[in-house]
Design a protein around this motif. Structure first.
Motif, short mmCIF file in Angstrom:
data_model
loop_
_atom_site.label_atom_id
_atom_site.label_comp_id
_atom_site.label_asym_id
_atom_site.label_seq_id
_atom_site.Cartn_x
_atom_site.Cartn_y
_atom_site.Cartn_z
N VAL A 341 -21.19 15.83 -69.83
CA VAL A 341 -20.07 16.95 -70.01
C VAL A 341 -19.21 16.67 -68.70
O VAL A 341 -18.09 16.88 -68.60
N THR A 342 -20.14 16.96 -67.72
CA THR A 342 -19.40 16.97 -66.21
C THR A 342 -18.59 16.00 -66.05
O THR A 342 -17.55 15.88 -65.53
N PHE A 343 -19.35 14.61 -66.17
CA PHE A 343 -18.64 13.65 -65.94
C PHE A 343 -17.22 13.51 -66.81
O PHE A 343 -16.30 12.88 -66.27
N ALA A 344 -17.28 13.98 -68.00
CA ALA A 344 -15.97 14.05 -68.92
C ALA A 344 -15.00 15.02 -68.44
O ALA A 344 -13.82 14.77 -68.14
N MET A 345 -15.47 16.19 -67.87
CA MET A 345 -14.54 17.02 -67.34
C MET A 345 -13.75 16.51 -66.06
O MET A 345 -12.70 16.93 -65.84
N ASP A 346 -14.71 15.96 -65.16
CA ASP A 346 -14.18 14.98 -64.07
C ASP A 346 -12.93 14.08 -64.31
O ASP A 346 -11.88 13.86 -63.74
N GLY A 359 -12.66 10.87 -70.99
CA GLY A 359 -12.94 12.45 -70.68
C GLY A 359 -12.50 13.03 -72.17
O GLY A 359 -13.62 13.92 -72.62
N ALA A 360 -11.43 12.99 -72.50
CA ALA A 360 -11.06 13.66 -73.97
C ALA A 360 -12.15 13.39 -75.05
O ALA A 360 -12.46 14.22 -75.65
N ARG A 361 -12.21 11.99 -75.19
CA ARG A 361 -13.14 11.62 -76.27
C ARG A 361 -14.64 12.37 -76.18
O ARG A 361 -14.99 12.49 -77.35
N ILE A 362 -15.03 12.28 -75.01
CA ILE A 362 -16.34 12.53 -74.77
C ILE A 362 -16.47 14.04 -75.11
O ILE A 362 -17.19 14.67 -75.78
N LEU A 363 -15.52 14.88 -74.23
CA LEU A 363 -15.61 16.53 -74.49
C LEU A 363 -15.21 16.88 -76.14
O LEU A 363 -16.18 17.68 -76.59
#
Length: 838
Positions: A341-346, A359-363
């Protein structure tokens, strides 16, 4: 159920059904706009704030990757440490101390090993950087590019072939891509191709030609393959050379007394052992990599557990490289602090479209997966820069960024489901305007010709993004509207109300044609839901919103069309009717609704003629809307009476589904029509048998409504007519008087469920005592005076209003309950000496 109840919630006390009621009467028990709702007893209107059931803690799938990265880092740092020690040993001890005395073979073996080791260390130190750059573009997300990484042995062979034959490389890669792309969905491919074709002023790192004529070899995305190949070759060469020297022991003879070569043999053994150990540890690391990645399929497993889909392999691979890089470049434990999640937010806050999409896909995946959504939304909700970025993305209009925008909208939609998060979203300046940008009101029609040659207009729905973004925007607004303050912000956003109301338009084709897409109907439904929530807002904010909504000229006419053509869409009809009920709290809106041709007629049609099982709720809310529109509106009462429905309303009193609202409508007609409608309402006296039966044997809401109806309908009877009607119905006036006293005795305090019960009972008692003095004596004997004095001591503001908006009273009664009690007491106490029956 009314709009107020569905938005404000329901109290358990409102659902308390008397045990003696029939089963088919349960459907009319929920609270309505005619009774208040307490904040203590009703459900929180923001259902997202309810405490979620505690879920068993589930380890994050990506923890397997971070642990794998740590173990690889341990082996890598061990190999690097041994290599550095061997390098120092060779340069300081051997080449420094024995460089002259070394025989030719050892000198060149040591030199070659040092060059090989130097090559490996150099390539290893830069491999992660090139691996990061070589991560396939997200446009290739549907392509299983990671197969090359998984099959390192096969990749090695293919790499050599590719370097030797760039043409065959391109052909093979094209065929491989064509096979793998076929596994992905068409929609994903379209979006990916859009991104791949996207013109840009910047180079994509994986496509940079390092040298002008280097061809395939010097593309940055392929250099890591060269580095990997160099490392494998150097490690194998190092093992072979070291083993050769360690096995043969041909270090040269040391003459007796030759002190310069005294320790040379031991030094060489130590060096070759260090070189062998370093190479074996490195090869162990590579074998461990192959075991976990190729045999155990660790990355595919984690990707599956994270529910990232086919394109998620790019995201999983990228996450692993970042975690591994942290372990290598810093402490071996640094990578353990990473999570997906933190990785995707970055990534979503970066300036690279590929990274933003990853990032959008992961979140999106994590926020919509039950196991991970709570933690994901909590992290996003407490990171204001990420919320701001998501809201900003909502305004992007580039078609090539459509998937990023759609994912951001879905994340914001999930985020808005929690009250605190919804307040954080709307707290961002311009947030509601950004959400409003999702609503696209311009549609380009295309013309076709039907079978009879007539030209007709149909909307081109090839671009599903139109409906997708509209539905997402409305869904976000619906969740935000659960909060009172957010309703005010939505209403104050310029042009937003008009946009939302524009989507409530549904012509006959949409409502009746079964081939109409679900997205179109869903858009109408969600727009109605948003308007319903705004119209039912309490306080000054709600008053202003209802005025603004009713002043938009399309609001009522759009709802009328839904009522007229929506037999197959009862849910839409119900929402539209509930909006009318809420708007009717405003006097001007009441007149606008009644003055819009066909609205009252359609409501009455639904109220009387609904026959389908799924139309039961629609008939209930239609009756409540009619009662509200007739309430304190002389004009609407006349409009209803012109439709000649009094007899049908009287008949509806016998139908359990309709009797409550039929009684309310008749009472309002009798109360607010004025004396000029006396002849039209004369026939209302026919309700007497049904009303008396309900008063004497009923409880709760039904009894309250019937007592209120009797207090006003019986005024159309003279004293003689009332006696005749009572006798014909088989009831004595003393029984009614006894029932009224029992009501006051049972409700010694005003009841939230039936707030007008005592008022209506006193009004009916006053009518009975004014018409016949003998009824005064009956009430005296029953202890009416004592009960009235008790009412004086327990009156409440609850009894002062006709309707309620949540716990706020609206439309205060013109006559206070104190005045009614005083009138009744005066009738009881005056003319004691007059003979009974005068």
């Amino acid at each position: 159920m009314t709009d107020k109840n569905s938005v404000e919630g329901q109290s358990s006390i409102h659902l308390d059904i008397p045990q003696h009621q029939k089963k088919n009467e349960i459907i009319i028990s929920p609270a309505t706009i005619f009774e208040p709702q307490t904040s203590a007893g009703r459900k929180d209107r923001s259902c997202g704030n309810s405490v979620s059931p505690t879920l068993q803690a589930v380890p994050a799938p990506e923890k397997e990757l971070t642990l794998f990265a740590l173990r690889l880092a341990v082996l890598e740092k061990a190999a690097t440490g041994l290599g550095a020690l061997g390098f120092i040993w060779a340069t300081v001890v051997l080449l420094g101390g024995f460089a002259i005395t070394l025989n030719k073979t050892d000198f060149w073996f040591i030199t070659i090993i040092l060059l090989i080791e130097g090559t490996r260390i150099f390539s290893r130190s830069h491999e992660l950087e090139w691996q990061h750059l070589s991560t396939p573009s997200i446009a290739d997300a549907g392509i299983s590019s990671f197969q090359k990484l998984r099959s390192s042995s096969r990749a090695l062979v293919e790499s050599v072939k590719d370097m030797l034959s760039p043409v065959s490389s391109g052909t093979r890669k094209q065929s491989q891509n064509s096979r793998e792309v076929s596994k992905t969905t068409d929609a994903t491919n379209v979006r990916e191709q859009k991104l791949q074709r996207k013109p840009t002023r910047k180079w994509t790192s994986s496509e940079v030609p390092i040298l002008p004529y280097g061809g395939w070899v010097f593309l940055s995305r392929n250099i890591c393959k060269i580095f990997n190949l160099l490392q494998l070759l150097s490690a194998i060469a190092c093992v072979m050379l070291s083993l050769m020297k360690l096995i043969k022991h041909n270090y040269g003879e040391v003459a007796n007394g030759d002190t310069e070569k005294k320790n040379q043999k031991a030094a060489l053994i130590i060096f070759y052992a260090l070189a062998l150990a370093e190479a074996l540890v490195f090869l162990t690391e590579k074998l461990y990599w192959q075991w976990k990645v190729v045999i155990c399929k660790l990355l595919e497993g984690v990707n599956k557990e994270c529910n990232l889909g086919a394109s998620g392999m790019i995201s999983t691979r990228r996450f692993f490289y970042d975690s591994y890089s942290r372990c290598i470049n810093g402490s071996i434990f640094d990578g353990l602090g990473m999570d997906m999640v933190t990785f995707a937010m970055d990534l979503i806050c970066s300036n690279t479209p590929d990274e933003q999409l990853i990032g959008a896909r992961i979140l999106h995946r994590f926020s919509t997966t039950e196991l991970f959504s709570v933690d994901t939304l909590q992290k996003i909700g407490t990171t204001l820069p990420v919320i701001e970025r998501l809201v900003e993305i909502l305004t992007w209009k580039d078609p090539q960024e459509e998937e990023i925008r759609e994912s951001a909208a879905k994340i914001v939609s999930k985020l808005a489901g929690k009250k605190q998060n919804s307040l954080r979203v709307t707290g961002i300046p311009g947030a509601v305007e950004s959400i409003s940008s999702l609503l696209q009101t311009k549609r380009i029609p295309s013309s076709t010709t039907d079978q009879i040659g007539k030209k007709k207009i149909v909307f081109d729905h090839e671009d599903s993004g139109y409906w997708t973004f509209n539905n997402l925007g409305l869904h976000i607004l619906k969740k935000l509207a659960r909060d009172h303050d957010n309703c005010g912000k939505i209403g104050n956003t310029r042009g937003l109300l008009s946009k939302i109301i524009g989507f409530t338009h549904a012509d006959e084709r949409i409502l009746k044609d079964s081939t109409v897409t679900t997205s179109q109907v869903l858009t109408v439904k969600r727009s109605l839901q948003v308007i319903k929530m705004l119209a039912s807002t309490t306080g000054t904010t709600g008053k202003n919103l209802r005025r603004e909504i009713s002043e938009i000229v399309f609001t009522i006419s759009n709802i009328r069309d839904i009522l007229r053509y929506g037999e197959k869409q009862p849910e839409l009809q119900k929402l539209g009717i509930e909006i009318l009920t809420s708007l009717a709290q405003d006097d001007d809106a009441t007149e606008r609704i009644g003055g819009t041709g066909g609205v009252l007629k359609e409501l009455l049609k639904i109220f009387f003629q609904g026959v389908l099982e799924d139309q039961r709720d629609v008939r209930i809310v239609a009756g409540e809307a009619l009662a509200m529109l007739a309430f304190e509106s002389k004009t609407n009462c006349h409009r209803i009476l012109k439709l000649n429905v009094v007899e049908r309303l009287i008949e509806a009193l016998e139908i359990p589904l309709l009797h409550l609202n039929a009684g309310r409508i008749l009472r309002n007609l009798c109360t607010y029509s004025g004396p000029e409608s006396f002849n039209q309402l004369k026939g209302v006296t026919a309700v007497a048998p049904t009303v008396l039966k309900a008063i004497l044997s009923g409880e709760g809401k039904l009894q309250e409504v019937m007592v209120g109806l009797a207090a006003h309908a019986f005024k159309f009877m003279t004293a003689e007519e009332s006696t005749t009607i009572f006798e014909r119905a088989g009831f004595r006036e003393s029984e009614l008087a006894c029932a009224l006293v029992e009501i006051l005795r049972s409700y010694r305090y005003p009841h939230i469920k039936v707030p007008r019960m005592r008022r209506f009972a006193i009004e009916l008692a006053i009518w009975m005592m004014r018409d016949k003095l003998k009824n005064v004596q009956i009430f005296r004997d029953l202890g009416m005076e004592e009960e009235l004095e008790g009412v004086m001591d327990t009156t409440s503001e609850l009894e002062s209003f006709n309707i309620f908006s949540s716990s706020i009273g609206l439309s205060r009664h013109s006559t206070t309950i104190h005045s009614l009690v005083e009138t009744a007491l005066m009738l009881l106490k005056n003319r004691f000496d007059q003979p009974i029956g005068h």
